[in-house]
Design a protein around this motif. Structure first.
Motif, PDB file in Angstrom:
ATOM      1  N   LEU A   7      79.503 105.462  -1.591  1.00  0.00           N
ATOM      2  CA  LEU A   7      78.906 105.499  -0.257  1.00  0.00           C
ATOM      3  C   LEU A   7      78.324 104.140   0.106  1.00  0.00           C
ATOM      4  O   LEU A   7      78.443 103.688   1.243  1.00  0.00           O
ATOM      5  CB  LEU A   7      77.816 106.576  -0.195  1.00  0.00           C
ATOM      6  N   HIS A   8      77.708 103.496  -0.870  1.00  0.00           N
ATOM      7  CA  HIS A   8      77.190 102.151  -0.622  1.00  0.00           C
ATOM      8  C   HIS A   8      78.321 101.207  -0.206  1.00  0.00           C
ATOM      9  O   HIS A   8      78.191 100.433   0.736  1.00  0.00           O
ATOM     10  CB  HIS A   8      76.503 101.603  -1.876  1.00  0.00           C
ATOM     11  N   ARG A  42      79.414 101.918   3.281  1.00  0.00           N
ATOM     12  CA  ARG A  42      78.415 101.464   4.246  1.00  0.00           C
ATOM     13  C   ARG A  42      78.509  99.941   4.413  1.00  0.00           C
ATOM     14  O   ARG A  42      78.504  99.421   5.531  1.00  0.00           O
ATOM     15  CB  ARG A  42      77.016 101.834   3.742  1.00  0.00           C
ATOM     16  N   PHE A  77      69.080 114.932  -2.388  1.00  0.00           N
ATOM     17  CA  PHE A  77      69.074 114.339  -1.058  1.00  0.00           C
ATOM     18  C   PHE A  77      70.442 114.417  -0.399  1.00  0.00           C
ATOM     19  O   PHE A  77      70.676 113.786   0.613  1.00  0.00           O
ATOM     20  CB  PHE A  77      68.651 112.884  -1.160  1.00  0.00           C
ATOM     21  N   GLU A 121      71.840 116.421   1.437  1.00  0.00           N
ATOM     22  CA  GLU A 121      71.945 116.788   2.847  1.00  0.00           C
ATOM     23  C   GLU A 121      71.211 115.805   3.748  1.00  0.00           C
ATOM     24  O   GLU A 121      71.208 115.942   4.954  1.00  0.00           O
ATOM     25  CB  GLU A 121      71.468 118.223   3.104  1.00  0.00           C
ATOM     26  N   LEU A 122      70.562 114.826   3.150  1.00  0.00           N
ATOM     27  CA  LEU A 122      69.833 113.856   3.954  1.00  0.00           C
ATOM     28  C   LEU A 122      70.657 112.616   4.248  1.00  0.00           C
ATOM     29  O   LEU A 122      70.357 111.859   5.148  1.00  0.00           O
ATOM     30  CB  LEU A 122      68.552 113.440   3.238  1.00  0.00           C
ATOM     31  N   VAL A 123      71.679 112.390   3.438  1.00  0.00           N
ATOM     32  CA  VAL A 123      72.462 111.182   3.675  1.00  0.00           C
ATOM     33  C   VAL A 123      73.305 111.372   4.928  1.00  0.00           C
ATOM     34  O   VAL A 123      73.462 112.473   5.433  1.00  0.00           O
ATOM     35  CB  VAL A 123      73.379 110.819   2.479  1.00  0.00           C
ATOM     36  N   ASN A 124      73.804 110.283   5.389  1.00  0.00           N
ATOM     37  CA  ASN A 124      74.574 110.299   6.609  1.00  0.00           C
ATOM     38  C   ASN A 124      76.019 110.013   6.299  1.00  0.00           C
ATOM     39  O   ASN A 124      76.357 108.887   5.928  1.00  0.00           O
ATOM     40  CB  ASN A 124      74.020 109.237   7.568  1.00  0.00           C
TER      41      ASN A 124
END
Lengths: 344, 344
Positions: B251-252, B255, B275, B277-280
């Motif tokens: 993911l990094h 991004r 987390f 469900e908190l990531v985008n």
DNA sequence: AGGTTATCTGCAATCGTTATCAGTAACGAG
DNA sequence: CTCGTTACTGATAACGATTGCAGATAACCT
């Protein structure tokens, strides 16, 4: 089963046990080769228990933490692990935030370990005398007890971190700044609250009681606290959340309520997280080096152990720093005026 | 210092050491009251070392994991902690993904612990005989060695999980599906790769070599692997990442490259995260209960210990499940056609 | 009170190692 | 040939607790 002792090796080689023992401790003996072979052939392993009894040392250092699934404590443990060296090992005790388990564990530890590195649950542990009469070297990490000065410790500059966080929000124009804090009975809980209040005071902002919520450093606690803040008549425009788990909880609460960060509310957390830049929006936090805290604590412990307990207590402080990402913005009121600055 | 022994207590009360010992083991003795007082007054703590020597038991169970900062292993440890019971403790060994440290730790463990719960680094450990001659009960968790069937184990249905993940991507219309896998020398690394391939095969999709990258279960590894995939001539439209840390790394990478998920590429991970469900966007993952794995492993260990080692090895399998969130969508090609379905 | 159990007690051996101390063999010097 | 030195060795006593055994004490019964 594998209950082969030094005596068996001695018989097999045809020497006395003393000779085997000497060989094991590195002295030069006549039948080195034969002994080496015999040990392998019989699969002999010296009994740690017997050695402990003779020497009074165990080669084991305990680490007592409240919650190993908190990445912060996991990093502390990892840091300590990395500094433990060749001939010592780590005994982990996870107290699960239970005072009872902590007490029991501590009493069990005596005789099993050479020293204890611990993050105590609360500052008012079982009387100041408890640790003194414990008879084992202790190094506090992240948290101390009331009489903590008597023992070595590795702490963070909690007040400074909280002060920076609050100041940062103030500098962005926020005035209605809330804090979701940890238990005031813990070192970081208390110090971070102090830093928050002192920053407000310095800027002449009166700290409203309903903007400070004492929670419990857990995700669920952070969730509940954020819900309460949102139900205020005049909800805050910014919130400083005093640890990582509560920050996760708070973000969950905001997401569930459909409150957007940082447009509607700014969030700054304490303690960085692997994924802090992956969440939406990337999380602005006060960061510090947890691994370093762990390794420093272990270094201090080993120093105590090698100096035969005659070392005076040392107090080390790990620095904090602001990591600016995207979860803080100008408060809503000013956004109308300077709306071009909202999302750069 | 606190070197008060059972003999001191005996003298103080005026009875023999045997009597004190019996009192400590719960037998009824005449001067119970006096003994209790003397123990408190002298602050006597029985020497664990002496007890170990006599009884051959230590009351300590080792847990050997590759990386305690991986939330998955932290949860395993926590689960084991929760099941360990009153009179046993956990010795944590963090091998830091180093084979050398693992070996050394294992040999150090003998005599210090009653049993070992471990997640071995690789499947081909130091010869099949090593663990057999180890002489200590062993329970494998999450991973096994080549001759793993001989010992109890608590595993996940890795192949099934990977199969489900891949199938899910296929069902969304993806055909160019890549996998960032773990080392094929590890149980989960191998099995998850198997599951991925079998799912592709079942749907008649040929698995291209350049779409499978063998990485190392670390964040950095995930980052590098994702970069390589993006540089392909025909980059995949979906990627199955075989563990949590590599998912964070991937993911990094995305991004940093400005590739949007799931619009440009779909991501599904293995192992849930606090987390996720908190990531985008919120991360779709294959989840399983790590705490349960830990506690089951501990239960098995205790069972072995209490049955005197005469128990046949048991193999337990923890189920996996798909947690659908927002990181997977239709592949780009189909998005043009059915664009109304992109973000519901 | 005297005899018979039922309880409790102390002595001493034991767990596997290491430290101490006296002893032996090898060797060269006088 | 004796003496001193060097370089090892073996027997033995710890370390602190547990446990089988035999003896002592108390409790009970007739």
């Amino acid at each position: 089963m594998s209950t082969v002792t030094i005596t068996d090796v001695a018989k097999h080689v045809g020497v006395s046990v003393a000779t085997i023992s000497r060989y094991l401790s590195g002295f030069t003996v006549r039948n080195e080769e034969k002994i080496r072979e015999a040990i392998i052939e019989l699969n002999y392993r010296p009994s740690a228990a017997a050695r402990n009894l003779k020497s009074g040392r165990t080669g084991i250092i305990a680490i007592v933490v409240p919650d190993i699934t908190n990445p912060f404590f996991a990093s502390i443990v990892e840091g300590a692990e990395s500094a433990v060296g060749e001939d010592r090992m780590i005994l982990l005790v996870n107290t699960g935030d239970s005072r009872e388990r902590e007490e029991k564990a501590l009493s069990q530890l005596f005789g099993r370990v050479d020293g204890v590195i611990m993050a105590p649950l609360t500052e008012d542990e079982q009387g100041p005398s408890f640790f003194s009469q414990f008879g084992l070297p202790i190094v506090f990490v992240d948290r101390v007890t009331k009489d903590g000065e008597k023992f070595s410790s590795v702490l963070t500059d909690n007040a400074k971190g909280a002060h920076i966080a609050t100041d940062y929000l103030i500098s962005q124009g926020h005035r209605k700044i809330a804090m979701i804090g940890g238990p005031l009975s813990t070192t970081p809980g208390k110090r971070r609250a102090d830093g928050y209040r002192s920053a407000l005071a310095k800027s002449g902002i009166s700290s409203q009681v309903e903007y400070f919520i004492e929670s419990d450093f857990s995700e669920a606690g952070g969730y509940a606290a954020m819900c309460r803040l949102l139900e205020e008549e005049a909800p805050p425009t910014a919130v400083f959340v005093a640890n990582n788990l509560m920050t996760i909880g708070a973000l969950h609460a905001l997401r569930d309520r459909g409150v957007s960060v940082p447009q509607e509310i700014s969030i700054i957390g304490f303690d960085d997280l692997e994924f802090a830049e992956l969440v939406n929006p990337p999380l602005t936090v006060i960061a510090r080096d947890a691994r370093l805290q762990g390794s420093q604590a272990m270094d201090l412990m080993i120093k105590h152990l090698e100096n035969g307990g005659a070392t005076p207590p040392e107090h080390s402080m790990v620095d904090v720093q602001l990591v600016e990402r995207g979860s803080c913005a100008l408060p809503r009121e000013s956004q109308k005026i300077r709306s071009n600055k909202i999302d750069h």
